[in-house]
Scaffold this motif. Sequence first.
Motif, PDB file in Angstrom:
ATOM      1  N   ARG A 192       9.384  22.111  -4.235  1.00  0.00           N
ATOM      2  CA  ARG A 192      10.487  21.541  -5.009  1.00  0.00           C
ATOM      3  C   ARG A 192      10.147  20.111  -5.441  1.00  0.00           C
ATOM      4  NH1 ARG A 192      14.121  22.046  -1.528  1.00  0.00           N
ATOM      5  NH2 ARG A 192      15.054  23.992  -2.267  1.00  0.00           N
ATOM      6  N   GLU A 193       9.573  19.354  -4.532  1.00  0.00           N
ATOM      7  CA  GLU A 193       9.166  17.985  -4.858  1.00  0.00           C
ATOM      8  C   GLU A 193       8.125  17.967  -5.972  1.00  0.00           C
ATOM      9  OE1 GLU A 193       7.747  16.349  -1.231  1.00  0.00           O
ATOM     10  OE2 GLU A 193       9.745  16.143  -0.324  1.00  0.00           O
ATOM     11  N   GLU A 194       7.185  18.903  -5.909  1.00  0.00           N
ATOM     12  CA  GLU A 194       6.147  18.959  -6.939  1.00  0.00           C
ATOM     13  C   GLU A 194       6.737  19.318  -8.291  1.00  0.00           C
ATOM     14  OE1 GLU A 194       1.871  21.102  -7.985  1.00  0.00           O
ATOM     15  OE2 GLU A 194       3.093  21.865  -6.325  1.00  0.00           O
ATOM     16  N   LEU A 195       7.607  20.326  -8.321  1.00  0.00           N
ATOM     17  CA  LEU A 195       8.207  20.752  -9.577  1.00  0.00           C
ATOM     18  C   LEU A 195       9.069  19.641 -10.172  1.00  0.00           C
ATOM     19  CD1 LEU A 195       8.024  23.387 -11.184  1.00  0.00           C
ATOM     20  CD2 LEU A 195      10.222  24.061 -10.196  1.00  0.00           C
ATOM     21  N   SER A 196       9.789  18.925  -9.326  1.00  0.00           N
ATOM     22  CA  SER A 196      10.598  17.804  -9.793  1.00  0.00           C
ATOM     23  C   SER A 196       9.722  16.691 -10.353  1.00  0.00           C
ATOM     24  CB  SER A 196      11.460  17.272  -8.640  1.00  0.00           C
ATOM     25  OG  SER A 196      12.238  16.180  -9.061  1.00  0.00           O
ATOM     26  N   ALA A 197       8.599  16.417  -9.696  1.00  0.00           N
ATOM     27  CA  ALA A 197       7.686  15.375 -10.167  1.00  0.00           C
ATOM     28  C   ALA A 197       7.087  15.752 -11.519  1.00  0.00           C
ATOM     29  CB  ALA A 197       6.585  15.150  -9.139  1.00  0.00           C
TER      30      ALA A 197
END
Length: 241
Positions: free
Chosen positions: A152-157
Amino acid sequence: MRQQFLRHTDGCTSLLLFFSGWGAEPSMFADNTGTRGTYDILMLWDYRDTAFDAKVLDGYTEVRVLGWSMGVWAAGRTLAGLKTAPGKRLAVNGTPFPIHDRTGIPEAVFDGTLDSLSERSLGKFRRRMCGSQEALEQLLSCNLHRSVEELREELSAIREAVRHGADCDAGTFSETAAADASGDFSWDHAVIGSGDLIFPAANQTEAWKGLDVPVSLLDIPHYDNSLFQRLLYKEDSWTNI
């Protein structure tokens, strides 16, 4: 971003620089061919941080670039302006415009994936990515370990990086702005999977047509293990697509 050699030999002067997609892990691309190669393979993944140490390219007289999925965008963003050794550049099932209604993943689909991401929805995403239950089971046998929160953090970034790098007009991204983000970086050839359920094949076709990049249309899903085994580990595969 993180990086790991999938294959490395001291003194090797040729490199295949592989920008993988969102959620990728090195175990997904381990060598199953049993062949011996004459070039190193460096995989890059995890775009929560897009910093890249270009010193890793020192000493190579040939640098091929392979981009898959979000890695097509990441490669252009990362390598723009860098002087790298010559080598062919091949994009697979992705475009330089990762979030776009006509040339990438439609915005509503991307946002919906991010907003609803869970163990259950990740499983459904991977099923669509692989195209069949058999291929999904093969993927899951790779002992994937990245958590949903990390993904989720990667997709948000990625979302924030694309938003920051492109001009928005009425909720849509500008192709011109996205292309500018790649600077002088360009692709030599693109592979489009007709069965891609992540990056729509029609959108990929539109993107590469606008950039005047030749394409090969293959009957594959978004992630096709047999294709990556060839492109990564078989030397003549890039001339026989």
